[in-house]
Design a protein around this motif. Structure first.
Motif, PDB file in Angstrom:
ATOM      1  N   GLU A  50      63.693  -4.222   6.640  1.00 49.87           N
ATOM      2  CA  GLU A  50      63.626  -5.482   5.904  1.00 49.87           C
ATOM      3  C   GLU A  50      62.275  -6.157   6.112  1.00 49.87           C
ATOM      4  OE1 GLU A  50      65.930  -9.756   5.482  1.00 49.87           O
ATOM      5  OE2 GLU A  50      66.378  -8.457   7.189  1.00 49.87           O
ATOM      6  N   ARG A  51      61.801  -6.195   7.352  1.00 48.97           N
ATOM      7  CA  ARG A  51      60.513  -6.846   7.640  1.00 48.97           C
ATOM      8  C   ARG A  51      59.362  -6.102   6.964  1.00 48.97           C
ATOM      9  NH1 ARG A  51      64.089  -9.679   9.382  1.00 48.97           N
ATOM     10  NH2 ARG A  51      63.987 -10.984  11.228  1.00 48.97           N
ATOM     11  N   LEU A  52      59.386  -4.795   7.027  1.00 48.14           N
ATOM     12  CA  LEU A  52      58.334  -4.002   6.398  1.00 48.14           C
ATOM     13  C   LEU A  52      58.383  -4.153   4.882  1.00 48.14           C
ATOM     14  CD1 LEU A  52      56.013  -2.166   7.102  1.00 48.14           C
ATOM     15  CD2 LEU A  52      57.575  -0.230   7.041  1.00 48.14           C
ATOM     16  N   GLY A  53      59.582  -4.210   4.322  1.00 47.63           N
ATOM     17  CA  GLY A  53      59.735  -4.434   2.887  1.00 47.63           C
ATOM     18  C   GLY A  53      59.181  -5.785   2.459  1.00 47.63           C
ATOM     19  N   GLN A  54      59.386  -6.816   3.286  1.00 54.27           N
ATOM     20  CA  GLN A  54      58.839  -8.128   2.980  1.00 54.27           C
ATOM     21  C   GLN A  54      57.317  -8.114   3.018  1.00 54.27           C
ATOM     22  OE1 GLN A  54      60.874 -10.519   5.899  1.00 54.27           O
ATOM     23  NE2 GLN A  54      62.618 -10.891   4.554  1.00 54.27           N
ATOM     24  N   LEU A  55      56.738  -7.367   3.941  1.00 55.15           N
ATOM     25  CA  LEU A  55      55.284  -7.237   3.986  1.00 55.15           C
ATOM     26  C   LEU A  55      54.756  -6.529   2.740  1.00 55.15           C
ATOM     27  CD1 LEU A  55      54.591  -6.348   7.717  1.00 55.15           C
ATOM     28  CD2 LEU A  55      53.940  -8.424   6.499  1.00 55.15           C
ATOM     29  N   HIS A  56      55.474  -5.516   2.284  1.00 52.42           N
ATOM     30  CA  HIS A  56      55.075  -4.820   1.060  1.00 52.42           C
ATOM     31  C   HIS A  56      55.147  -5.755  -0.142  1.00 52.42           C
ATOM     32  CE1 HIS A  56      55.589  -0.347   2.350  1.00 52.42           C
ATOM     33  NE2 HIS A  56      54.861  -1.038   3.192  1.00 52.42           N
ATOM     34  N   GLU A  57      56.193  -6.594  -0.204  1.00 58.88           N
ATOM     35  CA  GLU A  57      56.317  -7.542  -1.305  1.00 58.88           C
ATOM     36  C   GLU A  57      55.199  -8.581  -1.266  1.00 58.88           C
ATOM     37  OE1 GLU A  57      60.286  -9.068  -1.047  1.00 58.88           O
ATOM     38  OE2 GLU A  57      61.171  -7.135  -1.579  1.00 58.88           O
ATOM     39  N   LEU A  58      54.798  -8.998  -0.070  1.00 53.23           N
ATOM     40  CA  LEU A  58      53.681  -9.922   0.063  1.00 53.23           C
ATOM     41  C   LEU A  58      52.384  -9.268  -0.412  1.00 53.23           C
ATOM     42  CD1 LEU A  58      52.492 -12.603   1.044  1.00 53.23           C
ATOM     43  CD2 LEU A  58      52.321 -11.567   3.324  1.00 53.23           C
ATOM     44  N   LEU A  59      52.178  -8.020  -0.017  1.00 53.03           N
ATOM     45  CA  LEU A  59      51.000  -7.288  -0.470  1.00 53.03           C
ATOM     46  C   LEU A  59      50.982  -7.192  -1.987  1.00 53.03           C
ATOM     47  CD1 LEU A  59      48.510  -5.476   0.002  1.00 53.03           C
ATOM     48  CD2 LEU A  59      50.089  -3.557   0.241  1.00 53.03           C
ATOM     49  N   GLU A  60      52.118  -6.919  -2.586  1.00 53.55           N
ATOM     50  CA  GLU A  60      52.205  -6.824  -4.040  1.00 53.55           C
ATOM     51  C   GLU A  60      51.883  -8.168  -4.698  1.00 53.55           C
ATOM     52  OE1 GLU A  60      55.238  -4.759  -7.150  1.00 53.55           O
ATOM     53  OE2 GLU A  60      56.142  -6.093  -5.676  1.00 53.55           O
ATOM     54  N   SER A  61      52.353  -9.260  -4.126  1.00 54.12           N
ATOM     55  CA  SER A  61      52.066 -10.587  -4.674  1.00 54.12           C
ATOM     56  C   SER A  61      50.576 -10.898  -4.625  1.00 54.12           C
ATOM     57  CB  SER A  61      52.833 -11.662  -3.898  1.00 54.12           C
ATOM     58  OG  SER A  61      54.199 -11.521  -4.074  1.00 54.12           O
ATOM     59  N   VAL A  62      49.943 -10.580  -3.506  1.00 53.46           N
ATOM     60  CA  VAL A  62      48.505 -10.818  -3.379  1.00 53.46           C
ATOM     61  C   VAL A  62      47.737  -9.954  -4.367  1.00 53.46           C
ATOM     62  CG1 VAL A  62      46.528 -10.578  -1.817  1.00 53.46           C
ATOM     63  CG2 VAL A  62      48.663 -11.590  -0.991  1.00 53.46           C
ATOM     64  N   TYR A  63      48.143  -8.702  -4.512  1.00 56.33           N
ATOM     65  CA  TYR A  63      47.488  -7.797  -5.463  1.00 56.33           C
ATOM     66  C   TYR A  63      47.624  -8.315  -6.890  1.00 56.33           C
ATOM     67  CZ  TYR A  63      46.778  -3.611  -8.309  1.00 56.33           C
ATOM     68  OH  TYR A  63      46.362  -2.723  -9.267  1.00 56.33           O
ATOM     69  N   LEU A  64      48.823  -8.716  -7.273  1.00 58.62           N
ATOM     70  CA  LEU A  64      49.050  -9.194  -8.641  1.00 58.62           C
ATOM     71  C   LEU A  64      48.336 -10.507  -8.910  1.00 58.62           C
ATOM     72  CD1 LEU A  64      52.821  -8.303  -9.148  1.00 58.62           C
ATOM     73  CD2 LEU A  64      50.819  -7.163 -10.139  1.00 58.62           C
ATOM     74  N   ALA A  65      48.098 -11.297  -7.874  1.00 56.68           N
ATOM     75  CA  ALA A  65      47.386 -12.566  -8.052  1.00 56.68           C
ATOM     76  C   ALA A  65      45.930 -12.358  -8.442  1.00 56.68           C
ATOM     77  CB  ALA A  65      47.478 -13.403  -6.778  1.00 56.68           C
ATOM     78  N   PRO A  68      44.441 -12.207 -14.072  1.00 51.75           N
ATOM     79  CA  PRO A  68      44.619 -13.524 -14.708  1.00 51.75           C
ATOM     80  C   PRO A  68      46.023 -13.758 -15.264  1.00 51.75           C
ATOM     81  CG  PRO A  68      42.531 -12.573 -15.375  1.00 51.75           C
ATOM     82  CD  PRO A  68      43.269 -11.510 -14.599  1.00 51.75           C
ATOM     83  N   SER A  69      46.648 -12.741 -15.793  1.00 52.09           N
ATOM     84  CA  SER A  69      47.984 -12.932 -16.367  1.00 52.09           C
ATOM     85  C   SER A  69      49.065 -13.115 -15.314  1.00 52.09           C
ATOM     86  CB  SER A  69      48.341 -11.742 -17.264  1.00 52.09           C
ATOM     87  OG  SER A  69      48.419 -10.560 -16.489  1.00 52.09           O
ATOM     88  N   GLN A  70      48.780 -12.755 -14.071  1.00 47.59           N
ATOM     89  CA  GLN A  70      49.760 -12.869 -12.997  1.00 47.59           C
ATOM     90  C   GLN A  70      49.406 -13.952 -11.976  1.00 47.59           C
ATOM     91  OE1 GLN A  70      52.583 -10.931 -12.651  1.00 47.59           O
ATOM     92  NE2 GLN A  70      52.139 -10.074 -14.659  1.00 47.59           N
ATOM     93  N   ALA A  71      48.159 -14.420 -12.001  1.00 41.53           N
ATOM     94  CA  ALA A  71      47.697 -15.378 -10.992  1.00 41.53           C
ATOM     95  C   ALA A  71      48.378 -16.734 -11.164  1.00 41.53           C
ATOM     96  CB  ALA A  71      46.185 -15.535 -11.078  1.00 41.53           C
ATOM     97  N   PHE A  72      48.489 -17.452 -10.065  1.00 37.60           N
ATOM     98  CA  PHE A  72      49.093 -18.774 -10.076  1.00 37.60           C
ATOM     99  C   PHE A  72      48.438 -19.612  -8.975  1.00 37.60           C
ATOM    100  CE2 PHE A  72      51.392 -16.005  -7.272  1.00 37.60           C
ATOM    101  CZ  PHE A  72      51.590 -16.762  -6.133  1.00 37.60           C
ATOM    102  N   GLY A  73      48.556 -20.926  -9.112  1.00 42.96           N
ATOM    103  CA  GLY A  73      48.076 -21.831  -8.078  1.00 42.96           C
ATOM    104  C   GLY A  73      46.613 -21.625  -7.723  1.00 42.96           C
ATOM    105  N   ILE A  74      46.346 -21.591  -6.438  1.00 46.00           N
ATOM    106  CA  ILE A  74      44.976 -21.467  -5.943  1.00 46.00           C
ATOM    107  C   ILE A  74      44.340 -20.148  -6.365  1.00 46.00           C
ATOM    108  CG2 ILE A  74      45.603 -20.506  -3.695  1.00 46.00           C
ATOM    109  CD1 ILE A  74      42.885 -23.140  -4.291  1.00 46.00           C
ATOM    110  N   TYR A  75      45.154 -19.102  -6.513  1.00 45.96           N
ATOM    111  CA  TYR A  75      44.621 -17.801  -6.944  1.00 45.96           C
ATOM    112  C   TYR A  75      44.050 -17.883  -8.360  1.00 45.96           C
ATOM    113  CZ  TYR A  75      47.240 -16.289  -2.891  1.00 45.96           C
ATOM    114  OH  TYR A  75      47.726 -16.176  -1.617  1.00 45.96           O
ATOM    115  N   LEU A  76      44.719 -18.632  -9.204  1.00 44.46           N
ATOM    116  CA  LEU A  76      44.216 -18.830 -10.564  1.00 44.46           C
ATOM    117  C   LEU A  76      42.913 -19.623 -10.532  1.00 44.46           C
ATOM    118  CD1 LEU A  76      44.671 -18.306 -13.533  1.00 44.46           C
ATOM    119  CD2 LEU A  76      46.104 -20.354 -13.615  1.00 44.46           C
ATOM    120  N   ASP A  77      42.828 -20.607  -9.644  1.00 45.10           N
ATOM    121  CA  ASP A  77      41.580 -21.362  -9.489  1.00 45.10           C
ATOM    122  C   ASP A  77      40.447 -20.438  -9.047  1.00 45.10           C
ATOM    123  OD1 ASP A  77      42.932 -23.671 -10.158  1.00 45.10           O
ATOM    124  OD2 ASP A  77      43.190 -24.333  -8.078  1.00 45.10           O
ATOM    125  N   TYR A  78      40.722 -19.538  -8.125  1.00 47.84           N
ATOM    126  CA  TYR A  78      39.699 -18.590  -7.664  1.00 47.84           C
ATOM    127  C   TYR A  78      39.210 -17.702  -8.804  1.00 47.84           C
ATOM    128  CZ  TYR A  78      41.066 -19.718  -2.823  1.00 47.84           C
ATOM    129  OH  TYR A  78      41.339 -20.346  -1.641  1.00 47.84           O
TER     130      TYR A  78
END
Length: 86
Positions: A50-65, A68-78
């Protein structure tokens, strides 16, 4: 394990990670090992999966950010700052 291929980032889901850990345990300790989810080693492998899966999901979120079509918040500002958009 998370990896890149021709289509981008590929991450394993929790069920895949759990199956991989169980296979590794069977390879290391033999098929007789009791991996029942009520036994200590089964509980530990489920928690770790479960912990490793959550880390993978976090990595995926950072990658998708980074798209432009997936970015949100501060990532979109960047992303906008890189293109001179404010």
């Amino acid at each position: 394990m998370a990896s890149f291929d021709g289509n981008g980032l590929k991450v394993d889901r929790i069920a895949d990670i759990y199956a991989g850990i169980q296979n590794s345990l069977r390879t290391s300790f033999g098929d007789a090992i009791d991996l029942d989810e009520r036994q200590p080693i089964g509980i530990i492998s489920a928690i770790f999966s479960e912990r490793l899966g959550q880390l993978h999901e976090l990595l995926e979120s950072v990658y998708l950010a980074s798209f432009p079509s997936q970015a949100f918040g501060i990532y979109l500002d960047y992303l906008c700052a890189l293109n001179g958009v404010s």
